[in-house]
Design an enzyme around this catalytic site. Structure first.
Site, PDB file in Angstrom:
ATOM      1  N   TYR A 154       0.827  -1.208   0.000  1.00  0.00           N
ATOM      2  CA  TYR A 154       0.000   0.000   0.000  1.00  0.00           C
ATOM      3  C   TYR A 154       0.864   1.262   0.000  1.00  0.00           C
ATOM      4  O   TYR A 154       0.602   2.219  -0.741  1.00  0.00           O
ATOM      5  CB  TYR A 154      -0.906  -0.035   1.227  1.00  0.00           C
ATOM      6  CG  TYR A 154      -1.956   1.047   1.303  1.00  0.00           C
ATOM      7  CD1 TYR A 154      -3.115   0.981   0.535  1.00  0.00           C
ATOM      8  CD2 TYR A 154      -1.807   2.115   2.192  1.00  0.00           C
ATOM      9  CE1 TYR A 154      -4.093   1.954   0.628  1.00  0.00           C
ATOM     10  CE2 TYR A 154      -2.782   3.096   2.291  1.00  0.00           C
ATOM     11  CZ  TYR A 154      -3.920   3.012   1.515  1.00  0.00           C
ATOM     12  OH  TYR A 154      -4.886   3.983   1.618  1.00  0.00           O
ATOM     13  N   LYS A 158       0.892   4.063  -2.934  1.00  0.00           N
ATOM     14  CA  LYS A 158       0.513   5.446  -2.652  1.00  0.00           C
ATOM     15  C   LYS A 158       1.668   6.411  -2.932  1.00  0.00           C
ATOM     16  O   LYS A 158       1.450   7.559  -3.353  1.00  0.00           O
ATOM     17  CB  LYS A 158       0.036   5.573  -1.207  1.00  0.00           C
ATOM     18  CG  LYS A 158      -1.295   4.879  -0.942  1.00  0.00           C
ATOM     19  CD  LYS A 158      -2.398   5.343  -1.888  1.00  0.00           C
ATOM     20  CE  LYS A 158      -3.779   4.899  -1.467  1.00  0.00           C
ATOM     21  NZ  LYS A 158      -4.824   5.306  -2.435  1.00  0.00           N
TER      22      LYS A 158
END
Length: 253
Positions: A154, A158
């Site tokens: 993640y 991001k």
């Protein structure tokens, strides 16, 4: 109010949470909104709230990691609502785990939805924006882009979206298109509730612990993020591009 010049916005992952709040905010600002989500039926609730308030909305089912599905979804939006000039790449998933436990599927799923999905949606929408001489692209990053235990996938996705955003700003600026990223901190959503469950904490206790470390002494809510996104999508933000705005209740390193 509907006008002939009403701009069309696409918001992905808009069935709930930040995406739903953003769709509702953009509609309140006078946009026609395509509520895009993996499950079209789930997006209909958000779309119906918009239409009940007098706005224009369309629920569209789409796997943003599937190039053919994205092309079809954007074509449908252009045909039924009008050519999209605003794109909010919000669709996301979590597959948290420590690196030594993380599977290739965990990694690929997160990369495909966040990065590939943003790429495919942006590529499909940019021609409409170029033709209009106006475009607003907002990508959802996260404070996790700075690194977060148990989120190697993640965090990487991001952080990648921030680089993607800055490159879009450079490439598309001459066409009247801006690209910016909003990076939320702790926002109370179904996703953060799932994180609390994963670590074995009551969600209220989880939020309180988070709030204690945030300068404004509260966790965020989806409307906090929607407000920042709304700014980036407006005419007044035409000289702001390639930026990353952390919506986290305080400064982040």
């Amino acid at each position: 109010m509907t006008t002939p010049e009403q701009r069309v916005a696409i918001v992905t992952g808009a069935a709930r949470g930040i995406g739903a709040a953003t769709a509702l905010r953009l509609a309140a600002d006078g946009r026609a909104v395509a509520v895009v989500d993996l499950d079209e039926s789930a997006g209909k609730e958000t779309a119906e709230k918009i239409t009940a308030a007098g706005g224009r909305a369309l629920a569209v089912g789409c796997d943003v990691s599937d190039a053919d599905a994205v092309a079809s979804a954007v074509a449908r939006v252009a045909a039924e609502l009008g050519p999209p000039q605003i794109l909010v790449n919000n669709a996301g998933v979590l597959r948290d785990n420590l690196l030594f436990k993380m599977s290739e599927a965990d990694w690929d799923t997160v990369m495909n939805v966040h990065l590939r999905g943003a790429f495919l949606m942006t590529r499909a929408c940019q021609k409409h924006m170029v033709d209009a001489g106006f475009g607003r692209i907002v990508n959802l990053s996260s404070s996790s882009a700075l690194g977060n235990r148990g989120q190697a996938n993640y965090a990487a996705a991001k952080a990648g979206l921030q680089g993607f955003t800055k490159t879009l700003a450079i490439e598309l600026g001459k066409f009247g298109i801006t690209a910016n990223a909003v990076a939320p901190g702790f926002i109370a959503t179904d996703m953060t509730a799932a994180t609390a469950a994963r670590v074995g904490m009551d969600f209220d206790d989880f939020k309180k612990a988070a709030a204690d470390s945030i300068p404004v002494r509260r966790v965020g809510v989806p409307a906090d993020v929607a407000g920042a996104i709304a700014y980036f999508t407006g005419d007044a933000a035409g000289f702001v591009s390639g930026q990353v705005l952390y919506v986290a209740g305080g400064p982040l390193d």
